[in-house]
Design a protein around this motif. Structure first.
Motif, PDB file in Angstrom:
ATOM      1  N   ILE A   1       0.868  -1.182   0.000  1.00  0.00           N
ATOM      2  CA  ILE A   1       0.000   0.000   0.000  1.00  0.00           C
ATOM      3  C   ILE A   1       0.902   1.228   0.000  1.00  0.00           C
ATOM      4  O   ILE A   1       1.875   1.302   0.757  1.00  0.00           O
ATOM      5  N   ILE A   2       0.585   2.179  -0.875  1.00  0.00           N
ATOM      6  CA  ILE A   2       1.341   3.429  -0.995  1.00  0.00           C
ATOM      7  C   ILE A   2       0.432   4.568  -0.535  1.00  0.00           C
ATOM      8  O   ILE A   2      -0.715   4.667  -0.969  1.00  0.00           O
ATOM      9  N   LEU A   3       0.955   5.439   0.335  1.00  0.00           N
ATOM     10  CA  LEU A   3       0.133   6.517   0.897  1.00  0.00           C
ATOM     11  C   LEU A   3       0.948   7.783   1.097  1.00  0.00           C
ATOM     12  O   LEU A   3       1.989   7.767   1.753  1.00  0.00           O
ATOM     13  N   ASN A   4       0.461   8.879   0.529  1.00  0.00           N
ATOM     14  CA  ASN A   4       0.936  10.218   0.866  1.00  0.00           C
ATOM     15  C   ASN A   4      -0.192  10.809   1.716  1.00  0.00           C
ATOM     16  O   ASN A   4      -1.192  11.286   1.182  1.00  0.00           O
ATOM     17  N   PRO A   5      -0.073  10.728   3.058  1.00  0.00           N
ATOM     18  CA  PRO A   5      -1.222  11.034   3.930  1.00  0.00           C
ATOM     19  C   PRO A   5      -1.757  12.460   3.770  1.00  0.00           C
ATOM     20  O   PRO A   5      -0.985  13.393   3.546  1.00  0.00           O
ATOM     21  N   PRO A   6      -3.079  12.628   3.876  1.00  0.00           N
ATOM     22  CA  PRO A   6      -3.688  13.968   3.814  1.00  0.00           C
ATOM     23  C   PRO A   6      -3.474  14.703   5.137  1.00  0.00           C
ATOM     24  O   PRO A   6      -4.322  14.695   6.030  1.00  0.00           O
ATOM     25  N   ILE A   7      -2.334  15.338   5.281  1.00  0.00           N
ATOM     26  CA  ILE A   7      -1.915  15.944   6.547  1.00  0.00           C
ATOM     27  C   ILE A   7      -2.970  16.879   7.124  1.00  0.00           C
ATOM     28  O   ILE A   7      -3.251  16.864   8.318  1.00  0.00           O
TER      29      ILE A   7
END
Length: 196
Positions: free
Chosen positions: A126-132
């Motif tokens: 799983i690849i994630l650029n978190p919604p900060i």
């Protein structure tokens, strides 16, 4: 107020397209109002792609919070045998991901999804650029759901700025996953791998 991590389908549309090069490969992306980083591939996503596209990602990958699709599409180009599923809570982002997949001749499935547990699928990566800006509660919930959506020994890859909680993310991930490693530190960003 509207945010990229909500459904922005009612926002006025103003699409734009641009060329993007990664590892000597050309991509054509279309973006629009109401999505994250509509001008170009942001530096965090670039680092996430750079540190993962040559990893052993398994057979099935989830691009969690896909936005307009650059991470999943670029990874798929370099890993044609991987089945890539892309999800987002923003319907415009999902539409753009599907458009960009076609434009770049990459076969990925993008769908609207507010809870990945409802997919009833297990993933190898799983690849994630978190919604900060969505806040820590939302981000930590994504970490937890990612854990439950990964196969045993599967990996979650994230990118997060040091000033926006990279250290606390490592601590939280360490509560869930058996191994947590910082793969890269550059420009204030950390790329982190968490193995189930």
């Amino acid at each position: 107020m509207s945010h990229y991590y909500t459904d922005n389908s009612e926002m006025t549309s103003n699409p734009r397209s641009f060329d993007y090069y990664f590892d000597n490969e050309k991509f054509i992306f279309t973006t629009d109002n109401g999505v994250f980083c509509k001008e170009n591939v942001d530096y965090g996503s670039y680092l996430l792609i750079k540190n993962t596209f040559r990893q052993a990602l398994g057979n099935r990958l989830l691009d969690l919070g896909c936005g307009w699709g650059p991470v999943g599409i670029i990874i798929k180009r370099f890993n044609p045998d991987i089945e890539v599923t892309a999800v987002d809570v923003n319907s415009r982002a999902v539409e753009l991901t599907n458009l960009n997949a076609v434009q770049n001749k990459t076969l990925i499935k993008a769908c609207l999804c507010t809870d990945i547990l409802t997919l009833n699928l297990l993933f190898d990566s799983i690849i994630l650029n978190p919604p900060i800006r969505a806040g820590k509660v939302v981000i930590y919930d994504l970490y937890d759901k990612a854990y439950h959506t990964l196969r045993e020994n599967g990996s979650l890859y994230i990118v997060i700025q040091k000033k926006q909680g990279a250290s606390s993310s490592v601590n939280k991930l360490s509560e869930l996953f058996k191994t947590v490693t910082v793969l890269d530190r550059k420009g204030g960003y950390w790329v982190i791998q968490a193995i189930k």
